[in-house]
Design a protein around this motif. Structure first.
Motif, PDB file in Angstrom:
ATOM      1  N   VAL A 107       0.827  -1.206   0.000  1.00 37.95           N
ATOM      2  CA  VAL A 107       0.000   0.000   0.000  1.00 37.95           C
ATOM      3  C   VAL A 107       0.864   1.259   0.000  1.00 37.95           C
ATOM      4  N   LEU A 108       1.975   1.234   0.722  1.00 40.96           N
ATOM      5  CA  LEU A 108       2.853   2.399   0.802  1.00 40.96           C
ATOM      6  C   LEU A 108       3.691   2.584  -0.461  1.00 40.96           C
ATOM      7  N   PHE A 109       4.155   1.477  -1.029  1.00 40.70           N
ATOM      8  CA  PHE A 109       5.017   1.558  -2.211  1.00 40.70           C
ATOM      9  C   PHE A 109       4.271   1.990  -3.463  1.00 40.70           C
ATOM     10  N   ALA A 110       3.017   1.580  -3.603  1.00 44.54           N
ATOM     11  CA  ALA A 110       2.278   1.805  -4.849  1.00 44.54           C
ATOM     12  C   ALA A 110       2.261   3.275  -5.270  1.00 44.54           C
ATOM     13  N   PRO A 111       1.820   4.205  -4.418  1.00 45.84           N
ATOM     14  CA  PRO A 111       1.813   5.611  -4.867  1.00 45.84           C
ATOM     15  C   PRO A 111       3.204   6.194  -5.051  1.00 45.84           C
ATOM     16  N   ALA A 201       2.698  -4.673 -11.938  1.00 40.23           N
ATOM     17  CA  ALA A 201       2.083  -3.369 -12.182  1.00 40.23           C
ATOM     18  C   ALA A 201       2.253  -2.912 -13.624  1.00 40.23           C
ATOM     19  N   GLU A 202       3.457  -3.063 -14.158  1.00 42.13           N
ATOM     20  CA  GLU A 202       3.762  -2.499 -15.467  1.00 42.13           C
ATOM     21  C   GLU A 202       3.585  -3.475 -16.613  1.00 42.13           C
ATOM     22  N   ASP A 203       3.662  -4.763 -16.371  1.00 42.66           N
ATOM     23  CA  ASP A 203       3.585  -5.747 -17.454  1.00 42.66           C
ATOM     24  C   ASP A 203       2.243  -6.461 -17.532  1.00 42.66           C
ATOM     25  N   THR A 204       1.274  -6.021 -16.739  1.00 47.83           N
ATOM     26  CA  THR A 204      -0.054  -6.645 -16.761  1.00 47.83           C
ATOM     27  C   THR A 204      -1.147  -5.686 -17.213  1.00 47.83           C
ATOM     28  N   GLY A 205      -0.818  -4.393 -17.277  1.00 44.87           N
ATOM     29  CA  GLY A 205      -1.829  -3.399 -17.608  1.00 44.87           C
ATOM     30  C   GLY A 205      -2.649  -2.953 -16.412  1.00 44.87           C
ATOM     31  N   LEU A 206      -2.373  -3.505 -15.230  1.00 43.55           N
ATOM     32  CA  LEU A 206      -3.139  -3.148 -14.040  1.00 43.55           C
ATOM     33  C   LEU A 206      -2.736  -1.796 -13.476  1.00 43.55           C
ATOM     34  N   GLY A 207      -1.500  -1.396 -13.739  1.00 39.76           N
ATOM     35  CA  GLY A 207      -0.998  -0.191 -13.101  1.00 39.76           C
ATOM     36  C   GLY A 207      -0.717  -0.459 -11.632  1.00 39.76           C
ATOM     37  N   TYR A 208      -0.148   0.526 -10.944  1.00 40.69           N
ATOM     38  CA  TYR A 208       0.214   0.306  -9.547  1.00 40.69           C
ATOM     39  C   TYR A 208      -1.000   0.196  -8.639  1.00 40.69           C
ATOM     40  N   ALA A 209      -2.048   0.941  -8.922  1.00 41.69           N
ATOM     41  CA  ALA A 209      -3.250   0.861  -8.092  1.00 41.69           C
ATOM     42  C   ALA A 209      -3.894  -0.518  -8.216  1.00 41.69           C
ATOM     43  N   GLY A 210      -4.061  -0.983  -9.452  1.00 43.31           N
ATOM     44  CA  GLY A 210      -4.670  -2.292  -9.654  1.00 43.31           C
ATOM     45  C   GLY A 210      -3.819  -3.423  -9.105  1.00 43.31           C
ATOM     46  N   ALA A 211      -2.507  -3.316  -9.310  1.00 39.59           N
ATOM     47  CA  ALA A 211      -1.603  -4.350  -8.807  1.00 39.59           C
ATOM     48  C   ALA A 211      -1.606  -4.375  -7.287  1.00 39.59           C
ATOM     49  N   ALA A 212      -1.736  -3.192  -6.662  1.00 34.78           N
ATOM     50  CA  ALA A 212      -1.770  -3.136  -5.200  1.00 34.78           C
ATOM     51  C   ALA A 212      -3.010  -3.833  -4.657  1.00 34.78           C
ATOM     52  N   VAL A 213      -4.150  -3.588  -5.291  1.00 36.16           N
ATOM     53  CA  VAL A 213      -5.386  -4.247  -4.857  1.00 36.16           C
ATOM     54  C   VAL A 213      -5.257  -5.754  -5.008  1.00 36.16           C
ATOM     55  N   LEU A 214      -4.774  -6.201  -6.166  1.00 32.52           N
ATOM     56  CA  LEU A 214      -4.612  -7.630  -6.405  1.00 32.52           C
ATOM     57  C   LEU A 214      -3.665  -8.248  -5.388  1.00 32.52           C
ATOM     58  N   GLN A 215      -2.550  -7.590  -5.140  1.00 35.70           N
ATOM     59  CA  GLN A 215      -1.551  -8.165  -4.248  1.00 35.70           C
ATOM     60  C   GLN A 215      -2.055  -8.229  -2.808  1.00 35.70           C
ATOM     61  N   VAL A 216      -2.762  -7.198  -2.363  1.00 34.15           N
ATOM     62  CA  VAL A 216      -3.308  -7.214  -1.002  1.00 34.15           C
ATOM     63  C   VAL A 216      -4.339  -8.323  -0.852  1.00 34.15           C
TER      64      VAL A 216
END
Length: 424
Positions: A107-111, A201-216
């Motif tokens: 959550v902290l790293f994403a933004p 985040a960068e190779d899936t098209g999710l972006g950092y926000a989407g990747a953060a949600v998925l990872q959490v």
């Protein structure tokens, strides 16, 4: 298992316990004023020296290193025993603390990674490293080494600061293994056995926000499974070291694992904002060992590992290296924490078999960390927090190495947890 047991004196380096368990009512030892004074003076000297050599950024990193050492020791936050307890008796308290730490860091790293600017200028970059044979071999070797050496990379540093003499041996051979790994890196980094990196985040098209949600979400699911796993295996209860009460617990006591998890996540994010990359440990070991060889006349500057951006580090003072400053800070911070708690103890007698295990474990961890692009901090913690697939792979492969390491521990008469043991 007791940290004072003569058979395996390294247990204290990686003691684990559930966050919810309160320490038993025990007498807390008095502060040890001599090592406490040494630790405070060393910490102050590190801050001043780093600032003089490399400026304000290095001074801030020295402070962060001290904070990391204090947090690691007071929370007894380890990685080696967390995996050992999971594999051997199904105890998941340590793993659940890892999941909380990783979720908070996500959550902290994403933004920060999405578009932040560091405190000293520049764009922050996460640890996104290649997948390949070197990762597989390196992470497994590191997992084996943890169980023989008695601690991980961070555990080795804070145990050395806490006076664990045996872990000094582990650290020495950790450095030796790191240098050997750097020498062999041209082979392990060859294109034929390397697949390249993959960012969630960068190779899936999710972006950092989407990747953060998925990872959490994934971390939460793993946490649910971990709770069920512990109940199914009737995992032993855990104890805690003696602790002061009230506000004094901050400087003289045992912190809950969840506090350590959240603080480590926050401190790692501040490290990212300060130097532009996450917290790491083992790259400094390579530097220290290489500088020692260079002083002995070995031409390490000609090695492919030390070409390009890394070349300048060999000619600069050690305190100009950000990772070295963090590492020194961890040792000094742990020294202060252990002495304030009355827990600074120097081992006077070390069985030869335990020394041999420490040496072998250190070599395996050092070599494995180079091959796997980092250790439990840089690859596992920093990699997952940076949304790198190699971080997730590292964690799974380290579990495989842990299983192998547990099979090897009895060869050195090292204990392996049993369901009837209490976790301490």
């Amino acid at each position: 298992m007791s940290s004072s047991a003569p058979v395996d004196p390294r247990v204290a380096a990686e003691a684990q316990a559930p966050a919810a368990t309160e320490p038993a009512a025990q007498a807390l030892p008095r502060p040890q004023w001599v090592p406490l004074t040494v630790g405070i003076v060393a910490g102050a000297a590190l801050i001043a020296g780093a600032g003089a050599v490399a400026g304000a950024q290095a001074a801030v990193l020295a402070v962060l290193g001290l904070a990391l050492g204090l947090t690691l020791f007071h929370s007894r936050f380890g990685f080696t025993s967390a995996w050992r307890q999971l594999v051997s008796v199904g105890q998941t308290s340590g793993i659940r603390a890892h999941l909380l730490m990783l979720g908070a860091a996500t959550v902290l790293f994403a933004p920060i990674l999405a578009g932040g600017v560091t405190f000293f200028g520049g764009q922050p970059e996460g640890y996104v490293e290649p997948l390949g044979l070197s990762l597989v071999v390196g992470a497994v070797l590191f997992g084996i080494g943890m169980q023989l050496g008695g601690a991980c990379a961070s555990g080795t540093l804070f145990a050395v600061g806490g006076g664990n003499t045996l872990l000094v041996i582990t650290l020495f051979f950790f450095i030796c293994g790191s240098v050997l790994g750097a020498l062999h890196m041209p082979f392990w980094s060859a294109d034929a056995i390397t697949m390249g990196s993959f960012s969630l985040a960068e190779d899936t098209g999710l972006g950092y926000a989407g990747a953060a949600v998925l990872q959490v979400v994934v971390l939460a699911v793993i946490g649910f499974i971990a709770v069920r796993w512990a109940r199914r295996h009737d995992a032993p209860r855990a104890g805690r070291p003696p602790s002061a009460r009230g506000v004094w617990r901050i400087v003289r006591g045992s912190w809950p694992l969840w506090v350590g998890a959240l603080l480590l996540a926050a401190l790692n994010a501040v490290v990212l904002l300060t130097r532009g990359t996450p917290w790491g440990i083992t790259s400094a070991f390579v530097l220290w060992g290489s500088k020692a060889l260079q002083a002995l006349g070995v031409d390490v500057a000609s090695w492919p590992y030390w070409q390009g951006e890394k070349a300048a580090a060999l000619s600069q003072p050690v305190l100009a290296d950000a990772t070295s400053v963090l590492d020194f800070g961890i040792i000094a911070g742990a020294l202060v924490a252990s002495a304030a708690s009355g827990a600074f103890v120097l081992a006077k007698k070390l069985p030869l078999r335990v020394v041999a295990a420490a040496a072998i474990g250190g070599l395996l961890m050092g070599y494995g960390a180079r091959l796997a692009y980092g250790c439990n901090i840089g690859a596992y913690f920093g990699g997952i927090a940076s949304f790198s697939a190699h971080g997730w792979a590292w964690g799974l492969l380290a579990l495989v190495g842990t299983w192998i390491g547990l099979k090897l521990r009895p060869l050195f008469r090292l204990s392996v947890p049993k369901p009837t043991d209490s976790v301490c």
